[in-house]
Structure formats: structure tokens, C-alpha cells
Design a protein around this motif. Structure first.
Motif, PDB file in Angstrom:
ATOM      1  N   HIS A  52       0.843  -1.167  -0.019  1.00 45.09           N
ATOM      2  CA  HIS A  52      -0.120  -0.059   0.188  1.00 45.09           C
ATOM      3  C   HIS A  52       0.839   1.099   0.116  1.00 45.09           C
ATOM      4  N   ARG A  53       2.004   1.327   0.932  1.00 43.50           N
ATOM      5  CA  ARG A  53       2.851   2.383   1.012  1.00 43.50           C
ATOM      6  C   ARG A  53       3.523   2.624  -0.285  1.00 43.50           C
ATOM      7  N   LEU A  54       3.990   1.545  -0.909  1.00 42.25           N
ATOM      8  CA  LEU A  54       4.651   1.684  -2.472  1.00 42.25           C
ATOM      9  C   LEU A  54       3.689   2.225  -3.301  1.00 42.25           C
ATOM     10  N   ILE A  55       2.442   1.892  -3.205  1.00 40.94           N
ATOM     11  CA  ILE A  55       1.393   2.356  -4.334  1.00 40.94           C
ATOM     12  C   ILE A  55       1.321   3.829  -3.949  1.00 40.94           C
ATOM     13  N   THR A  56       1.115   4.384  -3.083  1.00 39.55           N
ATOM     14  CA  THR A  56       0.859   5.687  -2.782  1.00 39.55           C
ATOM     15  C   THR A  56       2.008   6.578  -2.998  1.00 39.55           C
ATOM     16  N   LEU A  57       3.379   6.098  -2.692  1.00 35.11           N
ATOM     17  CA  LEU A  57       4.290   6.793  -3.121  1.00 35.11           C
ATOM     18  C   LEU A  57       4.733   6.715  -4.691  1.00 35.11           C
ATOM     19  N   ALA A  58       4.362   5.665  -5.397  1.00 38.76           N
ATOM     20  CA  ALA A  58       4.514   5.708  -6.570  1.00 38.76           C
ATOM     21  C   ALA A  58       3.569   6.935  -7.413  1.00 38.76           C
ATOM     22  N   VAL A  59       2.236   6.777  -6.849  1.00 38.18           N
ATOM     23  CA  VAL A  59       1.223   7.904  -7.455  1.00 38.18           C
ATOM     24  C   VAL A  59       1.614   9.253  -7.171  1.00 38.18           C
ATOM     25  N   ALA A  77       6.116   6.870 -16.457  1.00 41.87           N
ATOM     26  CA  ALA A  77       7.493   6.109 -16.007  1.00 41.87           C
ATOM     27  C   ALA A  77       7.950   6.470 -14.834  1.00 41.87           C
ATOM     28  N   ILE A  78       7.901   7.206 -14.198  1.00 39.07           N
ATOM     29  CA  ILE A  78       8.352   7.290 -12.849  1.00 39.07           C
ATOM     30  C   ILE A  78       7.677   6.777 -11.732  1.00 39.07           C
ATOM     31  N   GLY A  79       6.233   6.848 -11.876  1.00 42.76           N
ATOM     32  CA  GLY A  79       5.325   6.040 -11.193  1.00 42.76           C
ATOM     33  C   GLY A  79       5.670   4.542 -11.369  1.00 42.76           C
TER      34      GLY A  79
END
Length: 288
Positions: A52-59, A77-79
Motif C-alpha cells: 500500500h505504501r509503495l502504491i501511494t509513493l508511486a502515485v 514512467a516515474i510512477g
């Protein structure tokens, strides 16, 4: 940089993070999951997984890049990079699997000692959960003991559920050996488990040797990511140099370049990763 756009991006990222926390906090645990803390805040932290934390950081990273550059391809690409690259450069999955196998070896030897001391299989399984179980398998072992002691389900069914929670071919081999021991009412149990523990120890040693070789591929991935990161910083500072990427054709070219790099990093990641193997004890094999 457009300040209003940046503030909007940060607000969107904060909203997304809040939604992720709420969804994680409202997720209901299944009956077989360990009991979670009573505090709602602590419970939300417990179920808020690294995924979950990784998804939040990616977005959040994608929104911030889009606000800073107005390049949709760069934002995507960054996400994707923020979400996928940590798995490619750390080798965490392989290290966790080795720790799990080491824990299974220790637990199997401890179980063997209990059986040699004259304990029945079910009693030995229950006692094994109370004796310094390695953290990598503490939850599945505790659940196994709880099913045998509290819910009183058949030993074979409890061991199959244990294998599902371990989710590893080696765990299947240990569970299958214990199922055979239960069917034979303990005859030859200590010998079987001792030999199995030795096989697991050999498998751990082999995997550690292979993992050391695979670490070289992950080092190559880190160098490529570092070079790309340095170029990205240079591109942000020298806007005139990267101005052609702001056109529709430039976005297409940027997308192709990002795709090539993505495929290359994926290939290197697969070279540095081990196949999980095939399990033979699973839900489909259970008796109805």
C-alpha cells in the motif's frame, strides 16, 4: 514551475494516501489471521502493508513529476519505476525465502527433538509453538498450534493449512512428511524429520551460494538506475536540452526510450531472481 499545479499535485497525493489508509483500516481480517491490536490507529498501521505504501509513493511521484514537467509519459514512467524498482534492486524476496527456509530447518530439528523425547505428534506440534519459534514462520506455527489445540480440526487438515501459509515447496515437503507421520501414528517420525532437516539445510546452503552470484545482476541494475537518475537531474536543470521531449512526437520518443529501459531492467531482474518452484500441497488437493 507552476506553484498552483505543484500544490494540486501534493493535495492529490495526500488524498490518495488518506484513501489508502482508510481502505487498509477497514479491511476485515479472515478467521485464520492473527489477532490484530485493539487500537484502531495501531490496527491501521498493522494492515497498511508495504505494498500500500509503495502504491501511494508511486502515485505521488507520478503526480509531482507531471505537475513539474507536464509530460504524461514521464509521469507514468516515474510512477512505474517507483513501484517496481525496489523489488529489482534489493533482492528482498530471495533473502526472505532463505530466512524462511532456515527457520523451517530449525523448527523441524526442534520438532524432531520433541518426538525423540516421546511426545505425540500433535503434542509436539503444539509445544513447538511455545519455544522461540523463528520470526519468519512464527505466525504459521502459532496458527497450526491454535488449530490443533483450540479448534480441534484434524491433524492432516491443519498441516495442509500450515503448508498454504508457508507457501513454499519446502514447506509442502515438511507438511507432507508430517502428514505421513500422522497416518503412521508416529512410527519412524524422528528419523524422517531428521533427514528432512538435513535436506533443507543443504537447500539453504545452495540457495545462499546462488544468491551471491545473482547479486551481481542486481549491482548492474543499481548502476543503470544511478546513471538514469543522474541524467534525469541534469535534464531538469537543463530545460532547453530536453525541450523537444515536450512535443507530442517527443513524448512518443520518450515512451519508446522508457520502454526499452524497462524491458532491459526487467530482463536483468529476472536474471537475478529465482523461480519460486511448484507446490504440490494446495487448496485444490484438499478433501471436500
Amino acid at each position: 514551475m507552476n506553484v498552483n499545479a505543484l500544490l494540486a499535485a501534493l493535495s492529490a497525493a495526500m488524498i490518495l494516501g488518506g484513501v489508502t489508509w482508510i481502505v487498509a483500516a477497514l479491511r476485515r481480517p479472515s478467521p485464520d489471521e492473527p489477532v490484530r491490536p485493539s487500537s484502531r490507529w495501531t490496527g491501521a498501521l498493522a494492515v497498511l502493508t508495504a505494498h500500500h505504501r509503495l502504491i501511494t509513493l508511486a502515485v505521488a511521484a507520478a503526480v509531482a513529476v507531471f505537475a513539474a514537467t507536464s509530460w504524461p509519459v514521464a509521469a507514468i514512467a516515474i510512477g512505474v519505476a517507483v513501484f517496481t524498482l525496489p523489488k529489482a534492486v534489493t533482492g528482498r524476496a530471495a533473502k526472505e525465502r532463505i530466512r524462511k527456509l532456515e527457520a523451517l530447518e530449525q523448527w523441524t530439528r526442534r520438532l524432531t527433538d520433541l518426538l525423540v523425547a516421546g511426545r505425540a505428534l500433535e503434542q509436539a506440534l503444539e509445544l513447538s509453538a511455545a519455544r522461540n519459534v523463528p520470526p519468519a514462520i512464527a505466525s504459521p506455527v502459532a496458527a497450526l498450534a491454535r488449530r490443533l489445540r483450540v479448534t480441534r480440526i484434524p491433524t492432516e487438515d491443519a498441516l495442509r493449512l500450515f503448508a498454504d501459509e508457508i507457501d513454499d515447496p519446502i514447506g509442502d515437503r515438511i507438511a507432507a512428511a508430517l502428514i505421513l507421520v500422522a497416518r503412521r501414528r508416529g512410527r519412524g517420525a524422528s528419523t524422517v524429520l531428521q533427514q528432512l532437516a538435513e535436506l533443507v539445510a543443504k537447500d539453504v546452503a545452495d540457495r545462499q551460494e546462488v544468491e551471491a552470484a545473482r547479486a551481481e545482476h542486481r549491482t548492474t541494475v543499481r548502476w543503470i538506475i544511478g546513471i538514469l537518475g543522474a541524467f534525469s537531474v541534469l535534464a531538469v536543470l537543463q530545460k532547453a536540452y530536453v525541450a523537444p521531449f515536450g512535443t507530442p512526437l517527443g513524448q512518443v520518443v520518450l515512451g519508446i526510450v522508457a520502454l526499452f529501459y524497462g524491458v532491459t531492467l526487467l530482463w536483468l531482474h529476472r536474471l537475478g531472481s529465482a523461480a519460486p518452484g511448484h507446490r504440490f500441497l494446495n487448496a485444490a488437493d484438499r478433501k471436500p
